[in-house]
Design an enzyme around this catalytic site. Structure first.
Site, PDB file in Angstrom:
ATOM      1  N   ASP A   1       0.824  -1.201   0.000  1.00 19.29           N
ATOM      2  CA  ASP A   1       0.000   0.000   0.000  1.00 19.29           C
ATOM      3  C   ASP A   1       0.865   1.262   0.000  1.00 19.29           C
ATOM      4  O   ASP A   1       1.867   1.332   0.718  1.00 19.29           O
ATOM      5  CB  ASP A   1      -0.882  -0.020   1.261  1.00 19.29           C
ATOM      6  CG  ASP A   1      -1.889   1.110   1.278  1.00 19.29           C
ATOM      7  OD1 ASP A   1      -2.819   1.079   0.475  1.00 19.29           O
ATOM      8  OD2 ASP A   1      -1.731   2.038   2.095  1.00 19.29           O
TER       9      ASP A   1
ATOM     10  N   GLU B   1      13.149 -15.996  -0.461  1.00 12.83           N
ATOM     11  CA  GLU B   1      13.393 -17.137   0.440  1.00 12.83           C
ATOM     12  C   GLU B   1      12.353 -18.234   0.216  1.00 12.83           C
ATOM     13  O   GLU B   1      12.504 -19.351   0.678  1.00 12.83           O
ATOM     14  CB  GLU B   1      13.327 -16.688   1.914  1.00 12.83           C
ATOM     15  CG  GLU B   1      14.451 -15.753   2.331  1.00 12.83           C
ATOM     16  CD  GLU B   1      14.182 -15.069   3.682  1.00 12.83           C
ATOM     17  OE1 GLU B   1      13.240 -15.491   4.398  1.00 12.83           O
ATOM     18  OE2 GLU B   1      14.892 -14.106   3.999  1.00 12.83           O
TER      19      GLU B   1
END
Ligand code: GLC
Ligand code: CA
Length: 570
Positions: A217, A262
């Site tokens: 956002d 990851e």
């Protein structure tokens, strides 16, 4: 005849390059427990609807605990679910069930600001001036003889000053804190190592629960000039602007990308409103965000030349897979925009647009044509809930029912965004149109127009030729017709006011501007040609083997105004 090979599915770690992503505004999607507010139980129950629509992923607007000063964009706990929406267990179940339907989940993370009910902000208020707890936000003494004036002249994006003064522990008026949005949304200080660590941890929390993507956002606003200088209003976004698109914001997203990497197949999409395509491009690429929203496309008027320019500029950004967005929870619904005499949009001119007359029939016709134009473009496409039903902007919500802080903070000068957030109509002939279960205790949190009886999911499923049928058919072709799978788009020369391009086939070199006549066939192999008529007169269609889909009835061999057709060319 060209026999298509098996539909190519994108490799699992790049699903976001071509996905159709449904924006689910949870407060307004489906209410499971009858309190008039949408929730996760309601969303879970409608997963089969979304699977049938043919989308690949859902983006959930914020679902976290929140005092709702800005409909959930003021988060008091980033690792839980608001009780109005459900529980963390509901979210886990929803993620699992969505995955079982082959649907990925993207969630909203709000890093620019917190909530004034967040643990850290409460700590900061208690800890007092000069404390480490206050250093996670922007606390400053006021100006004037007794600090009675805000520290600088910044204005809130929702109207009014961007600063609010606090009362210190001794009861005296004290420091001020910065909030670029509502006072309930204190801005984080991204110079704080605590803040950086915290958000990387929040990302891991959700990725570990199976979330596939994060929508970031207000992504360009995070970093501030620590000197907090006054603004003149004329500073363009960029390194010289005190809070928009500063260069140091990129180190945050490089770190977030490392976190996303990851895990397998996770994506980051930024909400970045910037007029300059070169500055925008800096947010995307192998070391940073996967994609950003295409707001120039959303804001573009229904005009062939203007759209062509935005499409070309979008496709020219080599590192950035294109996204195509017609609407979201912050802007006027597309049916209303395209039904006005001025079909452009911009957030800061909403009162002007709302004063224009709206021709809903014309807007709907254009929205249908725009849907087919949009879904023919290479890249990923966002569908804001209700767009697939042809819902319009509800501009006549009674003032006393308006919820958006923009309305109150501008003292009613700006109607705000409630009109795009009215709860969806699912079935039946009167409100709540199946949004809430039978016998619900409360009415929907915003009133639904009675005319939406014709736009319910049930009514549109039954009526052939509905917007819902068009979306289902287009999403299906876009997913399964191999011509749509590549990144190439080849423009065809076409009459003024008409956009024509090919997907797939031999002609597709992805070169914008390749100038073959639109009457040419595509050469060896087949392709799909998208022809959108934005002119005022019908135009003849090029030779084609089949009409795959059209946004409205064709007139013999002619494509009427405000109509798009997908043609098989061989
Ligand atoms: C984004 C959201 C909007 C919200 C604002 C503040 O623009 O899309 O709904 O009000 O950020 O968080
Ligand atoms: Ca509910």
């Amino acid at each position: 005849m060209h026999v298509p090979s098996a539909p190519s599915s994108p490799s699992p770690d790049s699903w976001w390059r071509t996905a159709a992503i449904y924006q689910l505004y949870v407060r307004s999607f489906a209410d499971g427990n009858g309190d008039g507010i949408g929730d996760l139980a309601g969303a879970r129950a409608q997963l089969p609807y979304l699977a049938g629509l043919g989308i690949d992923a859902i983006w959930f607007n914020p679902w976290y605990p929140s005092p709702m000063a800005d409909a959930g964009y003021d988060i008091s706990d980033y690792r839980s679910i608001d009780p109005v929406f459900g529980t963390l267990a509901d979210a886990d179940a929803l993620i699992g069930e969505a995955h079982a339907h082959g649907i990925k989940i993207i969630i909203d993370v709000v890093p620019n600001h917190s909530s004034d009910r967040h643990r850290w902000f409460i700590e900061a208020l208690a800890a007092g001036p000069g404390s480490a707890a206050r250093d996670r936000f922007w606390f400053r003494p006021g100006r004037g003889t007794s600090g009675e004036l805000p520290p600088n002249n910044w204005q809130s994006i929702f109207g009014g000053p961007a600063w609010t003064r606090v009362t210190e522990a001794d009861g005296a008026p004290g420091e001020w804190y910065l909030h670029l949005f509502a006072p309930g949304q204190p801005d984080y200080n991204w110079g704080s190592a605590d803040v950086r660590r915290e958000f990387e941890d929040v990302l891991r929390f959700w990725f570990s629960r199976g979330v596939d993507g994060i929508r970031i956002d207000s992504a360009a606003l995070l970093c501030k000039d620590a000197a907090l200088p006054d603004v003149s209003g004329a500073e363009p976004p960029g390194p010289a602007h005190p809070y928009t698109d500063r260069d140091d914001v990129h180190s945050i997203y490089r770190a977030w990308r490392a976190v996303a990497d990851e895990y397998d197949g996770r994506m980051l999409i930024g909400e970045v409103w910037l007029p300059d395509a070169t500055r925008l491009a800096r947010y995307v690429g192998p070391g940073e965000l996967h994609t950003v929203f295409n707001f120039p496309y959303l804001n573009c008027p229904w005009d062939a030349a203007a759209l062509r320019q935005v499409i070309d500029e979008t496709l020219a950004l080599a590192d950035a897979p294109a996204t195509w967005v017609l609407s979201n929870h912050d802007v006027d619904r597309v049916v209303s925009r395209y039904g006005r005499p001025d079909t452009a949009f911009s957030l800061d001119r909403r009162p002007y647009f709302h004063a224009l007359p709206v021709d809903l029939a014309l807007g709907t016709r254009r929205a249908r044509a725009a849907a087919l134009l949009t879904m023919a473009l290479p890249g990923s496409v966002y569908v804001y809930q209700g767009e697939e039903l042809g819902l319009w902007e509800v501009q006549d919500i009674p003032d006393e029912l308006r919820q958006d802080p923009i309305w109150a903070r501008t003292l009613g000068a700006d109607p705000g965004r409630d009109g795009s957030r009215v709860p969806l109509p699912w079935s039946g002939t009167e409100p709540p149109f199946g949004f809430s279960p039978a016998g619900a205790a409360a009415a929907p949190w915003l009133p639904q127009p009675k005319e939406w009886r014709d736009l319910t999911v049930a009514a549109e499923s039954a009526g052939y030729g509905s917007m819902l049928h068009l979306y289902r058919a287009a999403l299906r072709l876009r997913r399964f017709d191999p011509e749509f799978s590549g990144t190439a788009l080849t423009w065809r020369r076409s009459p003024a006011g008409v956009l024509a391009f090919d997907r797939g086939g031999e002609g597709g070199q992805g070169r914008p501007g390749a100038g073959q006549s639109w009457m040419d066939t595509a050469g060896p192999g087949s392709s799909v040609r998208c022809v959108a008529n934005l002119s005022a007169a019908p135009v003849g269609l090029p030779p084609h083997a089949a009409v795959l889909l059209a946004s409205g009835p064709l007139d013999g061999g002619l494509l009427p105004p405000d109509t798009t057709a997908w043609l098989r060319i061989e």
